[in-house]
Design an enzyme around this catalytic site. Structure first.
Site, mmCIF file in Angstrom:
data_model
loop_
_atom_site.group_PDB
_atom_site.id
_atom_site.type_symbol
_atom_site.label_atom_id
_atom_site.label_comp_id
_atom_site.label_asym_id
_atom_site.label_seq_id
_atom_site.Cartn_x
_atom_site.Cartn_y
_atom_site.Cartn_z
ATOM 1 N N CYS A 7 0.826 -1.208 0.000
ATOM 2 C CA CYS A 7 0.000 0.000 0.000
ATOM 3 C C CYS A 7 0.865 1.265 0.000
ATOM 4 O O CYS A 7 2.059 1.226 0.282
ATOM 5 C CB CYS A 7 -0.949 -0.023 1.192
ATOM 6 S SG CYS A 7 -2.327 1.124 1.014
ATOM 7 N N SER B 116 -5.237 11.867 -2.633
ATOM 8 C CA SER B 116 -4.930 10.521 -3.064
ATOM 9 C C SER B 116 -4.459 10.586 -4.516
ATOM 10 O O SER B 116 -4.710 11.556 -5.216
ATOM 11 C CB SER B 116 -6.224 9.711 -2.979
ATOM 12 O OG SER B 116 -6.369 8.917 -4.116
HETATM 13 C C1 LIG Z 1 -7.016 5.362 -5.448
HETATM 14 C C2 LIG Z 1 -6.755 5.898 -4.156
HETATM 15 C C3 LIG Z 1 -5.786 5.160 -3.370
HETATM 16 C C4 LIG Z 1 -6.574 4.377 -2.348
HETATM 17 C C5 LIG Z 1 -4.841 6.123 -2.708
HETATM 18 O O1 LIG Z 1 -4.944 6.391 -1.543
HETATM 19 C C6 LIG Z 1 -3.772 6.826 -3.457
HETATM 20 O O2 LIG Z 1 -3.556 6.506 -4.611
HETATM 21 O O3 LIG Z 1 -3.132 7.708 -2.843
HETATM 22 MG MG LIG Z 2 -3.133 7.237 -0.799
#
Ligand SMILES: CC[C@H](C)C(=O)C(=O)O
Ligand SMILES: [Mg+2]
Length: 568
Positions: free
Chosen positions: A134, A484
């Protein structure tokens, strides 16, 4: 200590078999514990390698990282190393978005960096390989890697594949935008539900050129990940193969004593910025690259982004403002193809060293320098989507330290209109969904900065609702929070100084005239200077929202967004 001295002492290789004449064999107790986790005679001379991963089922971005770590540890053993697996954390941006929990997102970048530095320094590792998914995993990993400066490589967990509905590709942003569209009566309840159910088909990080794919691409461009690895899907077999190859590459880096700061040079950061501009990447890259550069003691400023933006066209048609997703880019050559086209145009430093032990140019030797025929994900360099980059740095009396605008996907890149002022994301979201916002308004969301939020939340919920309601080209939004990677529109984030420290954004009143102009790169509050000073004299700093715990500690330590919102 002189200015040039490293801020953290270099980590030298520990001799686990040292036999200290006066104290006898001082390392025996240490070895005794390592024997309990599988070390045998002969293993103590091998490189001991930290395998830091953020495996978690809290988000699809990280749900496959443990398996990749298994492939990595197998390759390390086969290659004559001793892997030591440990976990770091993650917060899911997509799941925390629009909630109080999003305040922990940017904070997690610092916790990840601290955790990797703490363990691999604490255990005297000879090298480290970090597996992340992430958004904040990437910059957190790289900050920790830079502080340690032991041979290292980053492995990206991989992008998610797109969902499909009604003939179109879906990503998580499709669902955020559907909230506004449904609220505006533009889609049915059935469509809304189907979009929610189909948008995320499995493991992997958000599939457009959003923050995770932006930062993975940046690391490939900087030479800290293997070629092609940044756009592979999380569930395809090649991701596991690339992870094992990364382990073998790290063993060579240890043999050659090639360290991160040999790779993370100013030129490497310039290469990353150039690639991010070419692919239309996330505004978060501005914040994260400055924070990583800070950890490398490299001077990287907003001016570097503006300089490179003016010289770099956007020639990849990728979501959020374009059509395609990262797996589409992968299928037509991925980041190596983008880099070879930029190298041919003289916009990339080909002499930068990478984790393959070769230079950028050597890695790209066999790569084509033109787009494939029969596709329009990558456009010809001479026929870009935008002649200049899409991440613009705006200044003015509202942002004397700077701010960041994403100006792709817009018919117009300027707006002057009445301020609609909100002291939190929630207040603004309520007004948007209650149809209290009109075309021409400039929304101001403040007290959402690094210190004031705290944690500088991403404003995807309100920006997506604006798009979903069809107001994307007629409503501006400025914030001392951030966006985001899924955000686009007439939006400016990272406004600094932030409201919590008395920045001018704290002094804006409902109805004031604000000019957001990405042509002249200005963000201006059109109120008489004397009136602004009267307001400043009357302004009182609010109480901190958190007085204890990780958010309170962060708020005390964090720097301005204009230098990367770092904490050390
Ligand atoms: C699409 C959004 C994602 C969840 C996000 O937080 C980012 O790309 O910063
Ligand atoms: Mg993000």
């Amino acid at each position: 200590m002189t200015d040039t001295a490293p801020k953290t002492p270099p980590q030298t290789r520990l001799n686990w078999n040292s036999h200290h004449v006066t104290q006898g064999d001082e390392r025996a107790p240490n070895r005794a514990m390592l024997r309990a986790v599988g070390f045998e005679d002969g293993d103590f001379e091998k490189p001991i390698i930290g395998v830091a991963h953020a495996q978690s089922n809290i988000t699809p971005c990280n749900n496959g990282l443990g398996e990749l770590a298994d492939h990595i540890t197998g390759a390390i053993r086969e290659g004559g190393g001793m892997p030591q697996v440990y976990g770091t954390i993650t917060v899911s941006d997509g799941i925390s978005m629009g909630t109080e929990g999003m305040k922990c997102s940017l904070v997690s970048r610092e916790v990840i960096a601290d955790s990797i530095e703490t363990v691999s320094r604490g255990q005297s590792h000879d090298g480290v390989i970090v597996v992340g998914g992430c958004d904040k995993n990437m910059p957190g990993a790289m900050i920790g890697i830079a502080r340690l400066n032991i041979p290292a490589i980053f492995v990206y967990g991989g992008t998610i594949k797109p969902g499909h509905y009604d003939g179109r590709d879906l990503t998580i942003v499709s669902v955020f935008e559907a909230v506004g569209a449904f609220g505006a009566g533009k889609i049915s309840r059935e469509d809304f539900t189907e979009i929610e159910k189909r948008a995320c088909p499995g493991n992997g990080s958000c599939g457009g050129m959003y923050t995770a794919n932006t930062m993975s691409s940046a690391f490939e461009a900087m030479g800290m990940s293997l070629p092609f690895s940044s756009t592979m899907s999380a569930v395809d077999a090649e991701k596991a193969v690339s992870s094992a190859d990364s382990a073998r590459a790290l063993l060579k880096l240890i043999e050659q004593d090639i360290r991160p700061l040999d790779i993370l040079t100013k030129k490497a950061f310039e290469n990353a910025i150039t690639v991010i501009m070419a692919v239309g990447g996330s505004t978060n890259a501005v914040l994260h690259l400055m924070a990583i550069a800070h950890a490398c003691d490299i001077d990287l400023t907003l001016a570097d982004f503006e300089r490179i933006r003016e010289a770099t066209p956007v020639f990849c048609d990728l979501k959020p403002s374009g059509q395609y997703v990262a797996t589409d880019l992968h299928e037509v050559g991925g980041i190596p193809r983008v880099m070879k086209m930029l190298l041919k145009a003289g916009l990339l430093h080909g002499d930068c060293l990478t984790v393959t032990g070769k230079t950028i140019a050597e890695n790209l030797t066999d790569e084509k320098d033109t787009p494939d025929a029969g596709q329009d994900v990558i456009r010809p360099f001479e026929q870009p989507i935008y002649a200049e980059g899409h991440l613009a740095i705006l200044r003015g009396n509202l942002a004397t330290e700077g701010s960041v605008a994403k100006i792709s996907g817009l018919k117009s890149i300027k707006i002057t209109g009445p301020a609609r002022v909100f002291d939190s994301e929630e207040e603004c979201m309520h007004a948007i969904m209650a149809d209290q916002i009109r075309a021409g308004d400039v929304l101001v969301i403040r007290y959402e900065g690094p210190k004031g939020g705290p944690g500088m939340r991403e404003m995807l919920s309100p920006t997506s609702a604006i798009i979903g309601k069809g107001l994307g080209d007629s409503v501006g939004l400025i914030t001392d929070g951030r966006f985001s990677g899924g955000t686009f529109g007439l939006v400016v984030g990272h406004v600094a100084p932030e409201a919590y420290v008395g920045g001018t954004i704290a002094l804006v009143q409902e109805g004031d005239t604000i000019e957001l102009n990405a042509e002249t790169l200005n963000l201006t509050l059109h109120v008489d200077e004397a009136e602004i000073e009267r307001r400043r004299a009357a302004w009182v700093a609010p109480e901190p929202r958190y007085k204890r715990g990780v958010l309170a500690k962060y708020a005390k330590l964090v720097s301005s967004a204009s230098v990367g919102a770092y904490t050390d």
